[in-house]
Scaffold this motif. Sequence first.
Motif, PDB file in Angstrom:
ATOM      1  N   ASN A  53       0.852  -1.183   0.000  1.00 55.57           N
ATOM      2  CA  ASN A  53       0.000   0.000   0.000  1.00 55.57           C
ATOM      3  C   ASN A  53       0.892   1.238   0.000  1.00 55.57           C
ATOM      4  OD1 ASN A  53      -1.727   2.146   0.632  1.00 55.57           O
ATOM      5  ND2 ASN A  53      -3.067   0.833   1.833  1.00 55.57           N
ATOM      6  N   HIS A  54       1.214   1.712  -1.174  1.00 54.17           N
ATOM      7  CA  HIS A  54       2.081   2.885  -1.348  1.00 54.17           C
ATOM      8  C   HIS A  54       1.496   4.117  -0.665  1.00 54.17           C
ATOM      9  CE1 HIS A  54       4.699   5.799  -3.347  1.00 54.17           C
ATOM     10  NE2 HIS A  54       3.614   6.486  -3.618  1.00 54.17           N
ATOM     11  N   LEU A  55       0.186   4.254  -0.733  1.00 52.38           N
ATOM     12  CA  LEU A  55      -0.464   5.444  -0.190  1.00 52.38           C
ATOM     13  C   LEU A  55      -0.512   5.461   1.334  1.00 52.38           C
ATOM     14  CD1 LEU A  55      -3.443   5.679  -2.697  1.00 52.38           C
ATOM     15  CD2 LEU A  55      -1.280   6.929  -2.754  1.00 52.38           C
ATOM     16  N   GLY A  56      -0.426   4.291   1.948  1.00 55.37           N
ATOM     17  CA  GLY A  56      -0.492   4.217   3.405  1.00 55.37           C
ATOM     18  C   GLY A  56      -1.879   4.485   3.965  1.00 55.37           C
ATOM     19  N   ILE A  57      -2.863   4.516   3.111  1.00 57.58           N
ATOM     20  CA  ILE A  57      -4.253   4.739   3.540  1.00 57.58           C
ATOM     21  C   ILE A  57      -4.925   3.381   3.656  1.00 57.58           C
ATOM     22  CG2 ILE A  57      -6.466   5.769   2.884  1.00 57.58           C
ATOM     23  CD1 ILE A  57      -4.807   7.776   1.178  1.00 57.58           C
ATOM     24  N   PRO A  58      -5.471   3.036   4.823  1.00 61.17           N
ATOM     25  CA  PRO A  58      -6.150   1.742   4.957  1.00 61.17           C
ATOM     26  C   PRO A  58      -7.206   1.585   3.860  1.00 61.17           C
ATOM     27  CG  PRO A  58      -5.944   2.789   7.094  1.00 61.17           C
ATOM     28  CD  PRO A  58      -5.519   3.806   6.069  1.00 61.17           C
ATOM     29  N   THR A  59      -7.096   0.493   3.123  1.00 59.48           N
ATOM     30  CA  THR A  59      -7.987   0.237   2.009  1.00 59.48           C
ATOM     31  C   THR A  59      -8.500  -1.191   2.098  1.00 59.48           C
ATOM     32  OG1 THR A  59      -6.644   1.716   0.635  1.00 59.48           O
ATOM     33  CG2 THR A  59      -8.156   0.248  -0.513  1.00 59.48           C
ATOM     34  N   PRO A  60      -9.803  -1.372   2.288  1.00 54.74           N
ATOM     35  CA  PRO A  60     -10.345  -2.737   2.298  1.00 54.74           C
ATOM     36  C   PRO A  60     -10.170  -3.377   0.919  1.00 54.74           C
ATOM     37  CG  PRO A  60     -11.956  -1.151   3.138  1.00 54.74           C
ATOM     38  CD  PRO A  60     -10.841  -0.363   2.537  1.00 54.74           C
ATOM     39  N   ILE A  61      -9.758  -4.631   0.900  1.00 56.74           N
ATOM     40  CA  ILE A  61      -9.552  -5.348  -0.352  1.00 56.74           C
ATOM     41  C   ILE A  61     -10.200  -6.720  -0.293  1.00 56.74           C
ATOM     42  CG2 ILE A  61      -7.411  -4.150  -0.975  1.00 56.74           C
ATOM     43  CD1 ILE A  61      -5.850  -6.569   0.102  1.00 56.74           C
ATOM     44  N   SER A  62     -10.514  -7.249  -1.447  1.00 60.03           N
ATOM     45  CA  SER A  62     -10.958  -8.633  -1.586  1.00 60.03           C
ATOM     46  C   SER A  62      -9.858  -9.350  -2.342  1.00 60.03           C
ATOM     47  CB  SER A  62     -12.271  -8.694  -2.363  1.00 60.03           C
ATOM     48  OG  SER A  62     -12.594 -10.044  -2.689  1.00 60.03           O
ATOM     49  N   MET A  63      -9.305 -10.390  -1.727  1.00 56.63           N
ATOM     50  CA  MET A  63      -8.221 -11.173  -2.330  1.00 56.63           C
ATOM     51  C   MET A  63      -8.831 -12.427  -2.936  1.00 56.63           C
ATOM     52  SD  MET A  63      -5.613 -10.840   0.906  1.00 56.63           S
ATOM     53  CE  MET A  63      -4.181 -11.562   0.115  1.00 56.63           C
ATOM     54  N   ARG A  64      -8.606 -12.631  -4.234  1.00 60.84           N
ATOM     55  CA  ARG A  64      -9.186 -13.795  -4.905  1.00 60.84           C
ATOM     56  C   ARG A  64      -8.132 -14.523  -5.728  1.00 60.84           C
ATOM     57  NH1 ARG A  64     -14.398 -10.583  -7.218  1.00 60.84           N
ATOM     58  NH2 ARG A  64     -14.797  -9.441  -5.286  1.00 60.84           N
ATOM     59  N   GLY A  65      -8.296 -15.822  -5.810  1.00 58.90           N
ATOM     60  CA  GLY A  65      -7.374 -16.632  -6.592  1.00 58.90           C
ATOM     61  C   GLY A  65      -7.798 -18.079  -6.609  1.00 58.90           C
ATOM     62  N   ASN A  66      -7.003 -18.888  -7.264  1.00 59.21           N
ATOM     63  CA  ASN A  66      -7.308 -20.293  -7.479  1.00 59.21           C
ATOM     64  C   ASN A  66      -6.850 -21.143  -6.289  1.00 59.21           C
ATOM     65  OD1 ASN A  66      -8.199 -22.546  -8.806  1.00 59.21           O
ATOM     66  ND2 ASN A  66      -6.405 -22.722 -10.122  1.00 59.21           N
ATOM     67  N   LYS A  67      -7.370 -20.813  -5.114  1.00 57.77           N
ATOM     68  CA  LYS A  67      -7.027 -21.505  -3.872  1.00 57.77           C
ATOM     69  C   LYS A  67      -8.219 -21.352  -2.931  1.00 57.77           C
ATOM     70  CE  LYS A  67      -2.841 -22.042  -1.107  1.00 57.77           C
ATOM     71  NZ  LYS A  67      -2.779 -23.480  -1.271  1.00 57.77           N
ATOM     72  N   SER A  68      -8.569 -22.388  -2.194  1.00 56.10           N
ATOM     73  CA  SER A  68      -9.781 -22.359  -1.368  1.00 56.10           C
ATOM     74  C   SER A  68      -9.773 -21.210  -0.356  1.00 56.10           C
ATOM     75  CB  SER A  68      -9.987 -23.696  -0.653  1.00 56.10           C
ATOM     76  OG  SER A  68      -8.900 -23.972   0.219  1.00 56.10           O
ATOM     77  N   GLU A  69      -8.602 -20.858   0.178  1.00 58.71           N
ATOM     78  CA  GLU A  69      -8.532 -19.771   1.152  1.00 58.71           C
ATOM     79  C   GLU A  69      -8.876 -18.416   0.531  1.00 58.71           C
ATOM     80  OE1 GLU A  69      -5.840 -23.049   2.458  1.00 58.71           O
ATOM     81  OE2 GLU A  69      -6.124 -21.985   0.583  1.00 58.71           O
ATOM     82  N   LEU A  70      -8.917 -18.348  -0.783  1.00 55.72           N
ATOM     83  CA  LEU A  70      -9.189 -17.097  -1.484  1.00 55.72           C
ATOM     84  C   LEU A  70     -10.570 -17.086  -2.139  1.00 55.72           C
ATOM     85  CD1 LEU A  70      -5.688 -16.738  -3.141  1.00 55.72           C
ATOM     86  CD2 LEU A  70      -6.555 -15.456  -1.175  1.00 55.72           C
ATOM     87  N   SER A  71     -11.416 -18.024  -1.764  1.00 51.82           N
ATOM     88  CA  SER A  71     -12.756 -18.062  -2.356  1.00 51.82           C
ATOM     89  C   SER A  71     -13.590 -16.894  -1.831  1.00 51.82           C
ATOM     90  CB  SER A  71     -13.440 -19.392  -2.045  1.00 51.82           C
ATOM     91  OG  SER A  71     -13.646 -19.533  -0.664  1.00 51.82           O
ATOM     92  N   SER A  72     -14.563 -16.490  -2.633  1.00 53.41           N
ATOM     93  CA  SER A  72     -15.448 -15.384  -2.257  1.00 53.41           C
ATOM     94  C   SER A  72     -16.884 -15.782  -2.556  1.00 53.41           C
ATOM     95  CB  SER A  72     -15.078 -14.121  -3.043  1.00 53.41           C
ATOM     96  OG  SER A  72     -15.195 -14.362  -4.434  1.00 53.41           O
TER      97      SER A  72
END
Length: 157
Positions: free
Chosen positions: A39-58
Amino acid sequence: MVYEFDGGIGIHKKWGDSGGSCDNACKAWVSACVLSRINHLGIPTPISMRGNKSELSSDSAERAAYATREGAYYGNIFANPPLYYACLSPDQTSIQRVCGSSLDDCVVTAVGSCRDACDKPQGDGSYSNCRDQPRNASGKFPSGTSTYNGSITIFLQ
C-alpha cells in the motif's frame, strides 16, 4: 532489515507448523499474498483477495461489495534478487494503491494488462497463471517467459 508476517488467511498453513517447510508452490502463494497487500499510499484500504485456492474463495455478497478489479500480483519474494510482479486490470493504466501516481517508480514491475499476462479470468474474476512478460503481437509468450501459478487478484469497493 528483517520483517515478520504472521499470515492471517492461511494461504499455506503447513509452512507455519513445527517442522513445516515452504516449497515452490508455497513461495509463489506467499509471495502473491505479500505483494497484493502493498500500500504505497499508506491509507487503509479494504480489499478482496481472490485466486485459485480455497482460502481465497469469495461469495456473491463479497463479489458484489468488491466489484472493481485492481490487478493481479505474483512473483517470488524469496528469490535473490526478489521478483515482484503485477498486471493491471484490462483498460487500466495505473495501480494507484500500490504504485502511487506512476508506474515508473513502482516497487513491483507492472507487466501490462492481465489480459495479456495471465490465463483468462476465472468465474470470480481472478486471474491465474500470470507471467513476467505479456503476450506479443502474435498472441504468444516470448521465449524465457516465467509462469507464476500462485497469483492473487485484488478487488476494491
